[in-house]
Motif scaffolding. Structure first.
Motif: not given
Length: 245
Positions: A80-84, A119-133
């Motif tokens: 998550a980009c804004k984690p707990n 994030f750059k290797a795995y999440l950015k290509p498909i788009g982050c799906r965390c609540d903040a994004c």
């Protein structure tokens, strides 16, 4: 799926990105949640250095934890980009612990930031799906819809304005083509001294006043249709009685 003790304050459940780890009890800020563990890989060994999967957690330049094992419950925690929560890395102990950085309520998904490299290797290509994004994307979609609606309304107003201008131009077109049409329709109704002109001169003789109805320049003196200019009557010669006899 690994079995989790009921004493633990979390469970594995369905998340937006697949499986995730959810709180089952209140977790206070700063509390230890779960340990991230697995076999240690030594980058100096060619065999260990060749291992590649998305659960590798690097401790330092030499040691890396391979968290792909089934017993590693922490591997179910999503980014998550804004984690707990956050990862507390202890290189000397070759240990990683996930701790809460906020008060987490039951039912909330536990998450932490995986870091820039992951994030750059795995999440950015498909788009982050965390609540903040997801909220950012939702906001952008709403703004895009509002902008499309604004442009649509603007185009409709512009088209309506053009239609009104065209209607006004059409209404004024006969007057512009034949400006005398209005005069021809109304000039005949003009009266002069109570009489309709009907497109003719006042007396019907080319604008010249009739000598039979003309008045003298001086009031009270009238001219005759024929006779001397002085106004005196010519005397006729006396009838010769002798001629009649």
């Amino acid at each position: 799926m690994p079995v989790i003790s009921p004493k633990k304050p979390y469970r594995i459940g369905r998340s937006r990105t697949g499986l995730g780890l959810f709180a089952t009890k209140p977790i206070k800020k700063g509390a230890k949640i779960v340990r991230y563990f697995g076999p240690l890989l030594d980058s100096r060994k060619k065999k260990d250095d060749a291992v590649e999967n998305k659960y590798l957690f690097e401790l330092n330049g030499r040691w890396t934890i391979d968290g792909s094992v089934r017993e590693n419950i922490a591997r179910y925690i999503n980014h998550a980009c804004k984690p707990n929560a956050e990862s507390d890395v202890m290189p000397r102990k070759r240990k990683v612990v996930i701790r809460a950085i906020k008060n987490i309520e039951p039912g909330e998904e536990i998450n932490y930031d995986y870091g820039t490299d992951y994030f750059k290797a795995y999440l950015k290509p498909i788009g982050c799906r965390c609540d903040a994004c997801e909220k950012k994307r939702k906001k952008k979609r709403a703004e895009a819809r509002a902008e499309r609606l604004r442009l649509k309304l603007k185009a409709e107003r512009k088209a309506l304005k053009k239609a009104r201008q065209a209607a006004e131009a059409t209404a004024n077109e006969p007057l512009q083509k034949n400006p005398g049409a209005e005069m021809n329709g109304h000039a005949n109704s003009v009266k002069l001294n109570g009489q309709h002109l009907n497109g003719k001169q006042p007396n019907g003789d080319g604008g010249q006043i009739s000598t039979r109805k003309a008045m003298s320049v001086r009031p009270g003196i009238f001219t005759r249709a024929s006779g001397n200019a002085s106004g005196k009557q010519e005397r006729k010669p006396a009838r010769d009685s002798r001629a009649s006899a």
